[in-house]
Design a protein around this motif. Structure first.
Motif, PDB file in Angstrom:
ATOM      1  N   SER A 141       0.802  -1.221   0.000  1.00 51.81           N
ATOM      2  CA  SER A 141       0.000   0.000   0.000  1.00 51.81           C
ATOM      3  C   SER A 141       0.838   1.276   0.000  1.00 51.81           C
ATOM      4  O   SER A 141       0.289   2.375  -0.139  1.00 51.81           O
ATOM      5  N   GLU A 142       2.165   1.162   0.153  1.00 50.33           N
ATOM      6  CA  GLU A 142       3.036   2.333   0.108  1.00 50.33           C
ATOM      7  C   GLU A 142       3.973   2.316  -1.103  1.00 50.33           C
ATOM      8  O   GLU A 142       4.830   3.191  -1.234  1.00 50.33           O
ATOM      9  N   ASP A 143       3.800   1.343  -1.981  1.00 45.81           N
ATOM     10  CA  ASP A 143       4.652   1.244  -3.166  1.00 45.81           C
ATOM     11  C   ASP A 143       4.298   2.360  -4.148  1.00 45.81           C
ATOM     12  O   ASP A 143       3.143   2.463  -4.588  1.00 45.81           O
ATOM     13  N   PRO A 144       5.250   3.218  -4.509  1.00 43.26           N
ATOM     14  CA  PRO A 144       4.924   4.332  -5.402  1.00 43.26           C
ATOM     15  C   PRO A 144       4.407   3.903  -6.764  1.00 43.26           C
ATOM     16  O   PRO A 144       3.587   4.603  -7.370  1.00 43.26           O
TER      17      PRO A 144
ATOM     18  N   LYS B 224      -7.333  11.102  -4.085  1.00 42.48           N
ATOM     19  CA  LYS B 224      -6.705  10.890  -2.782  1.00 42.48           C
ATOM     20  C   LYS B 224      -6.083   9.500  -2.767  1.00 42.48           C
ATOM     21  O   LYS B 224      -6.670   8.543  -3.258  1.00 42.48           O
ATOM     22  N   THR B 225      -4.891   9.405  -2.201  1.00 44.79           N
ATOM     23  CA  THR B 225      -4.258   8.090  -2.102  1.00 44.79           C
ATOM     24  C   THR B 225      -3.385   8.049  -0.864  1.00 44.79           C
ATOM     25  O   THR B 225      -3.286   9.031  -0.113  1.00 44.79           O
ATOM     26  N   GLY B 226      -2.735   6.911  -0.629  1.00 45.93           N
ATOM     27  CA  GLY B 226      -1.813   6.786   0.486  1.00 45.93           C
ATOM     28  C   GLY B 226      -0.496   7.479   0.202  1.00 45.93           C
ATOM     29  O   GLY B 226      -0.202   7.873  -0.933  1.00 45.93           O
ATOM     30  N   TYR B 227       0.308   7.612   1.245  1.00 40.11           N
ATOM     31  CA  TYR B 227       1.621   8.259   1.113  1.00 40.11           C
ATOM     32  C   TYR B 227       2.684   7.185   1.009  1.00 40.11           C
ATOM     33  O   TYR B 227       2.657   6.189   1.733  1.00 40.11           O
ATOM     34  N   SER B 228       3.656   7.412   0.139  1.00 42.44           N
ATOM     35  CA  SER B 228       4.708   6.423  -0.107  1.00 42.44           C
ATOM     36  C   SER B 228       5.837   6.487   0.914  1.00 42.44           C
ATOM     37  O   SER B 228       6.724   5.628   0.906  1.00 42.44           O
TER      38      SER B 228
END
Length: 265
Positions: A152-155, A174-178
């Motif tokens: 879930s943090e893979d760019p 909106k997305t998660g932060y890497s």
């Protein structure tokens, strides 16, 4: 393709093409947790602190408008619960038309890219963007990289998620932060859409503000940050610190100091 209506409503939920959005739809997911029982006070606090918009499910709309200090309002259109069989299986909870009727300036939709539910969520988001375009309503796609074998943090995965949102017709994503500005730059460059990040579970004040600083340094457009702000002991202060970075390009230390938050936090 934007319209005059979409552009006008984007202005209501942001400031100069940057965004501090506070999602508070967690009541359907987690119940009436800290910060959501008296949601009226929380909404007043975060909007007084500098948030551009708040976000809830449609049924909370009557509790929003009198307390948002003239700021924007977004209605979320799907959801699930932490006590249900699969939290990633977000089901439709409303329509664009319902959101318009309860006074929303925009709608949002959550899609877990890489999950078993991705196909249905792709179809649903496509239908929502078509309906929203017809009515001149902006769509915030919450596009996460989540599923079996997905980091879930893979760019690269996050870049895929934000590009999917653009391909399906969203206006903001909106997305998660890497984890750092350097890797997050790839995510931002994967789409022409404004990219904002989720806050995730509550960390320290410094961790929260440093993350926001990294997003802006990577060319991002702000945050859509829930628990890190609405569960804070002083939602107005942490909203002020985050808005200081997003809207005034403050450093982490300056943002914390101007908000009256301890620099060592």
């Amino acid at each position: 393709m934007t319209t005059t209506g979409i552009d006008a409503r984007l202005d209501r939920i942001g400031t100069n093409d940057s965004y501090v959005i506070i999602p508070m739809d967690h009541g359907i997911t987690m119940g009436a947790v800290q910060g959501l029982k008296d949601i009226e006070s929380t909404i007043d606090g975060v909007t007084s602190g500098g948030a551009d918009a708040v976000l809830t499910q449609k049924g909370i709309a009557p509790r929003v408008h009198e307390h948002k200090n003239g700021k924007g309002y977004i209605v979320h259109l799907n959801g699930s619960t932490t006590i249900g069989p699969d939290e990633q299986d977000k089901r439709l909870t409303g329509t664009v038309e319902e959101a318009v009727r309860v006074g929303a300036d925009a709608v949002s939709f959550h899609i877990n890219v890489g999950s078993d539910h991705e196909p249905d969520q792709i179809s649903q988001l496509s239908e929502i963007t078509a309906n929203a375009q017809r009515l001149g309503i902006p769509v915030l796609a919450m596009a996460y990289a989540r599923g079996p074998g997905v980091d879930s943090e893979d760019p690269e995965a996050l870049g895929h998620a934000v590009r999917l949102a653009e391909e399906l017709g969203a206006d903001i994503v909106k997305t998660g932060y890497s984890g750092d500005a350097e890797s997050f730059q790839h995510v931002v460059e994967s789409t022409r859409l404004p990219v904002v990040i989720a806050g995730g579970s509550k960390g320290t004040d410094r961790e929260t503000v440093e993350m926001v600083r990294g997003v802006m340094d990577a060319g991002g457009s702000g945050v859509s940050m829930g628990r890190s702000i609405f569960q804070h002991e002083n939602p107005e202060a942490i909203a002020k610190a985050v808005a200081g970075v997003v809207h005034h390009d403050l450093s982490t230390d300056d943002a914390l100091a101007k908000a009256g938050l301890a620099l060592e936090a």
